[in-house]
Write a protein that holds these residues in place. Sequence first.
Motif, PDB file in Angstrom:
ATOM      1  N   LEU A 177      -1.213   3.164 -11.650  1.00  0.00           N
ATOM      2  CA  LEU A 177      -1.878   1.865 -11.823  1.00  0.00           C
ATOM      3  C   LEU A 177      -1.499   0.912 -10.688  1.00  0.00           C
ATOM      4  CD1 LEU A 177      -1.828   1.209 -15.652  1.00  0.00           C
ATOM      5  CD2 LEU A 177      -3.748   1.784 -14.196  1.00  0.00           C
ATOM      6  N   LEU A 178      -0.222   0.969 -10.252  1.00  0.00           N
ATOM      7  CA  LEU A 178       0.196   0.117  -9.125  1.00  0.00           C
ATOM      8  C   LEU A 178      -0.597   0.439  -7.872  1.00  0.00           C
ATOM      9  CD1 LEU A 178       4.072  -0.258  -9.067  1.00  0.00           C
ATOM     10  CD2 LEU A 178       2.346  -1.967  -9.503  1.00  0.00           C
ATOM     11  N   ALA A 179      -0.845   1.741  -7.645  1.00  0.00           N
ATOM     12  CA  ALA A 179      -1.596   2.132  -6.456  1.00  0.00           C
ATOM     13  C   ALA A 179      -3.004   1.547  -6.505  1.00  0.00           C
ATOM     14  CB  ALA A 179      -1.661   3.655  -6.347  1.00  0.00           C
ATOM     15  N   TYR A 180      -3.606   1.535  -7.694  1.00  0.00           N
ATOM     16  CA  TYR A 180      -4.948   0.970  -7.783  1.00  0.00           C
ATOM     17  C   TYR A 180      -4.943  -0.549  -7.689  1.00  0.00           C
ATOM     18  CZ  TYR A 180      -7.146   5.400  -8.365  1.00  0.00           C
ATOM     19  OH  TYR A 180      -7.620   6.652  -8.114  1.00  0.00           O
ATOM     20  N   LEU A 181      -3.843  -1.184  -8.159  1.00  0.00           N
ATOM     21  CA  LEU A 181      -3.720  -2.629  -7.933  1.00  0.00           C
ATOM     22  C   LEU A 181      -3.630  -2.908  -6.438  1.00  0.00           C
ATOM     23  CD1 LEU A 181      -1.303  -3.807 -10.742  1.00  0.00           C
ATOM     24  CD2 LEU A 181      -3.645  -4.517 -10.398  1.00  0.00           C
ATOM     25  N   LEU A 238       0.824  -1.208   0.000  1.00  0.00           N
ATOM     26  CA  LEU A 238       0.000   0.000   0.000  1.00  0.00           C
ATOM     27  C   LEU A 238       0.856   1.253   0.000  1.00  0.00           C
ATOM     28  CD1 LEU A 238      -2.670  -0.851   2.715  1.00  0.00           C
ATOM     29  CD2 LEU A 238      -2.919  -0.997   0.266  1.00  0.00           C
ATOM     30  N   GLY A 239       1.993   1.166   0.702  1.00  0.00           N
ATOM     31  CA  GLY A 239       2.770   2.375   0.940  1.00  0.00           C
ATOM     32  C   GLY A 239       3.619   2.826  -0.232  1.00  0.00           C
ATOM     33  N   LEU A 240       4.256   1.870  -0.929  1.00  0.00           N
ATOM     34  CA  LEU A 240       5.240   2.280  -1.932  1.00  0.00           C
ATOM     35  C   LEU A 240       4.666   3.169  -3.031  1.00  0.00           C
ATOM     36  CD1 LEU A 240       7.575  -0.819  -2.100  1.00  0.00           C
ATOM     37  CD2 LEU A 240       8.142   1.486  -1.366  1.00  0.00           C
ATOM     38  N   PRO A 241       3.527   2.800  -3.659  1.00  0.00           N
ATOM     39  CA  PRO A 241       3.023   3.698  -4.709  1.00  0.00           C
ATOM     40  C   PRO A 241       2.661   5.076  -4.177  1.00  0.00           C
ATOM     41  CG  PRO A 241       1.780   1.642  -4.690  1.00  0.00           C
ATOM     42  CD  PRO A 241       2.665   1.617  -3.511  1.00  0.00           C
ATOM     43  N   GLY A 296     -11.738   1.346 -14.849  1.00  0.00           N
ATOM     44  CA  GLY A 296     -10.729   2.373 -15.107  1.00  0.00           C
ATOM     45  C   GLY A 296      -9.368   1.757 -15.365  1.00  0.00           C
ATOM     46  N   MET A 297      -9.054   0.661 -14.641  1.00  0.00           N
ATOM     47  CA  MET A 297      -7.748   0.029 -14.850  1.00  0.00           C
ATOM     48  C   MET A 297      -7.660  -0.615 -16.218  1.00  0.00           C
ATOM     49  SD  MET A 297      -6.069  -1.339 -11.385  1.00  0.00           S
ATOM     50  CE  MET A 297      -7.118  -2.729 -11.168  1.00  0.00           C
ATOM     51  N   VAL A 298      -8.793  -1.122 -16.740  1.00  0.00           N
ATOM     52  CA  VAL A 298      -8.778  -1.677 -18.099  1.00  0.00           C
ATOM     53  C   VAL A 298      -8.413  -0.577 -19.094  1.00  0.00           C
ATOM     54  CG1 VAL A 298     -10.174  -2.726 -19.906  1.00  0.00           C
ATOM     55  CG2 VAL A 298     -10.438  -3.464 -17.548  1.00  0.00           C
ATOM     56  N   PHE A 299      -9.044   0.604 -18.938  1.00  0.00           N
ATOM     57  CA  PHE A 299      -8.716   1.723 -19.821  1.00  0.00           C
ATOM     58  C   PHE A 299      -7.279   2.181 -19.602  1.00  0.00           C
ATOM     59  CE2 PHE A 299     -13.286   1.959 -20.282  1.00  0.00           C
ATOM     60  CZ  PHE A 299     -13.410   2.269 -21.623  1.00  0.00           C
ATOM     61  N   GLY A 300      -6.827   2.129 -18.353  1.00  0.00           N
ATOM     62  CA  GLY A 300      -5.443   2.499 -18.063  1.00  0.00           C
ATOM     63  C   GLY A 300      -4.474   1.578 -18.773  1.00  0.00           C
ATOM     64  N   ALA A 301      -4.777   0.266 -18.738  1.00  0.00           N
ATOM     65  CA  ALA A 301      -3.911  -0.697 -19.422  1.00  0.00           C
ATOM     66  C   ALA A 301      -3.923  -0.431 -20.927  1.00  0.00           C
ATOM     67  CB  ALA A 301      -4.375  -2.117 -19.127  1.00  0.00           C
ATOM     68  N   ILE A 325     -12.430   0.885   4.924  1.00  0.00           N
ATOM     69  CA  ILE A 325     -10.980   1.024   4.809  1.00  0.00           C
ATOM     70  C   ILE A 325     -10.571   1.266   3.370  1.00  0.00           C
ATOM     71  CG2 ILE A 325      -8.849  -0.288   5.004  1.00  0.00           C
ATOM     72  CD1 ILE A 325      -9.943  -1.412   7.579  1.00  0.00           C
ATOM     73  N   SER A 326     -11.214   0.535   2.428  1.00  0.00           N
ATOM     74  CA  SER A 326     -10.799   0.727   1.035  1.00  0.00           C
ATOM     75  C   SER A 326     -11.241   2.093   0.526  1.00  0.00           C
ATOM     76  CB  SER A 326     -11.311  -0.401   0.155  1.00  0.00           C
ATOM     77  OG  SER A 326     -12.688  -0.530   0.296  1.00  0.00           O
ATOM     78  N   ALA A 327     -12.358   2.625   1.050  1.00  0.00           N
ATOM     79  CA  ALA A 327     -12.747   3.979   0.648  1.00  0.00           C
ATOM     80  C   ALA A 327     -11.692   4.987   1.087  1.00  0.00           C
ATOM     81  CB  ALA A 327     -14.098   4.337   1.256  1.00  0.00           C
ATOM     82  N   VAL A 328     -11.193   4.821   2.304  1.00  0.00           N
ATOM     83  CA  VAL A 328     -10.156   5.735   2.798  1.00  0.00           C
ATOM     84  C   VAL A 328      -8.906   5.638   1.926  1.00  0.00           C
ATOM     85  CG1 VAL A 328      -8.574   6.120   4.714  1.00  0.00           C
ATOM     86  CG2 VAL A 328     -10.992   5.815   5.157  1.00  0.00           C
ATOM     87  N   TYR A 329      -8.508   4.387   1.607  1.00  0.00           N
ATOM     88  CA  TYR A 329      -7.309   4.226   0.784  1.00  0.00           C
ATOM     89  C   TYR A 329      -7.515   4.794  -0.608  1.00  0.00           C
ATOM     90  CZ  TYR A 329      -3.176   2.231  -1.325  1.00  0.00           C
ATOM     91  OH  TYR A 329      -1.989   2.085  -1.982  1.00  0.00           O
ATOM     92  N   ASN A 330      -8.717   4.605  -1.148  1.00  0.00           N
ATOM     93  CA  ASN A 330      -9.008   5.104  -2.489  1.00  0.00           C
ATOM     94  C   ASN A 330      -8.854   6.626  -2.556  1.00  0.00           C
ATOM     95  OD1 ASN A 330      -9.801   5.190  -5.106  1.00  0.00           O
ATOM     96  ND2 ASN A 330     -11.964   4.817  -4.709  1.00  0.00           N
ATOM     97  N   ILE A 331      -9.355   7.312  -1.527  1.00  0.00           N
ATOM     98  CA  ILE A 331      -9.244   8.776  -1.503  1.00  0.00           C
ATOM     99  C   ILE A 331      -7.780   9.193  -1.429  1.00  0.00           C
ATOM    100  CG2 ILE A 331      -9.818  10.829  -0.165  1.00  0.00           C
ATOM    101  CD1 ILE A 331     -12.404   9.340   0.640  1.00  0.00           C
TER     102      ILE A 331
END
Lengths: 218, 238
Positions: free
Chosen positions: B119-123, A162-165, B83-88, B141-147
């Motif tokens: 893209l790595l961040a979204y993976l 999670l952190g690196l990107p 979005g990741m499909v379009f990113g790829a 938790i994933s909402a927080v990370y997404n923001i």
Amino acid sequence: MISKITAILAKEITSDLRNPYTLAGSGLFLLSSLFVCYIAAKRINVVATWVALFWIIILFTSFNAVAKSFVSETRERMLYFYTLHHPGQFIASKMIYNGLVLIVLSSVAAFVYSTLFSMEINDLALFAYGVVFGASGISFVLSMLSTIASKAGRNLTLLAVLGLPILLPIILVAITLTKNAVDGIDWSVQWKYAFVLFALNVVCLALSLVLFPYLWRE
Amino acid sequence: MKLHISFKISAVVLVLFAITVGMLVDVPRLDILNESIRNLFYHVTSWFAMVFLFIASFVYSIRYLNSGNEQHDLLAKIFVQVGMVFGAAGLVTGMLWAKYTWGAYWVPDPKLNGAAIALLAYLAYMILRNSLTDSLTRAKISAVYNIFAFVMMVIFVFILPRMTDSLHPGNGGNPAFSGYDLDNTMRFVFYPATIGWILLGLWISELRFRVDSLSQKMNDDLDIKSDRLDSIPRLDEE
């Protein structure tokens, strides 16, 4: 507000001083990785490599040092904090504490590293600025993400993924800033990197303060 | 989330228009770029669609934190996936373009690295989602990370490359494609293509949303009626 933050800060410091092994562990981790790099490379003449290796060491040390800050808190203790403090105060003091620890660790790292690998730093003030704000930015992001990772139960691996990107913008700006500082590039070029590094710190701080209350009760 | 039929028709029409007219229309003849300038219709539009979908996901994550509505969380996830499909797609078209204009599939350029890291961040976001089992905790938790990830992506992809030298058109003093398009023929294809890909992305997201919410419903029903296995609702009954 301020008194609450200083109270949590004082609690963190005293509990770490009473049981100094975790802090000493992080310090020892730092020194050993520095020494491993020294034995492996002996001399580094290229400034870019010198700076990159320095920041990689800082990065690994900070993962090690910050990961423990929420892992060490048990669920029961978190519930107790929840009755005492506002979440914003709690995360703010955690971030300040981790920031202080990392700034101290990376200052030590900078000192030892430049002793082992001799390199002439042309703009020492700006180099110090880059190290301090780079370390504080890393610690802000990692403090927030280590809460996320600790909820998910898989701590160090998930924290790294999670952190690196998310850390990369900070690292990249810090690397450019410190590399230019070693090269002695003029302020007229450097001020924008210095400004962006500071702004990234502010952004991370603000995001964590806004988002942490949502994680808090989980 | 339900798309009106007119959106779906215009998605198909606009994408077909972009593919055929994008290949046939007269483009400015320029050194080095030559015919590869047509990549504007495919590469740039897929990035626009990706950014649009990531913004949608960001908005739904914020809405989830405010509302606690599980559908918002599901939408945030689906927008990231599509979005990741379009990113790829954007990454692959960009690499092909780079091979013929810069001479290599990948160069150490801030814009390219920013895109890859985003893209790595979204993976990482998807990995985080999969490592949490409880649906409420996962959503929050994933909402927080997404923001967090979205704000960093904006800084990384749109702000940092503009500070340093970059080969990428539109950065570091290089003119963007609009600088080459003197008689506006390319705009005539580019804007419809962008809208078409965005609508197509929304349509895919809608279909995924319907499939996912149906399978979620099916799982919920399974939990309730696990002792009466013959009464599982089938998809075609909906």
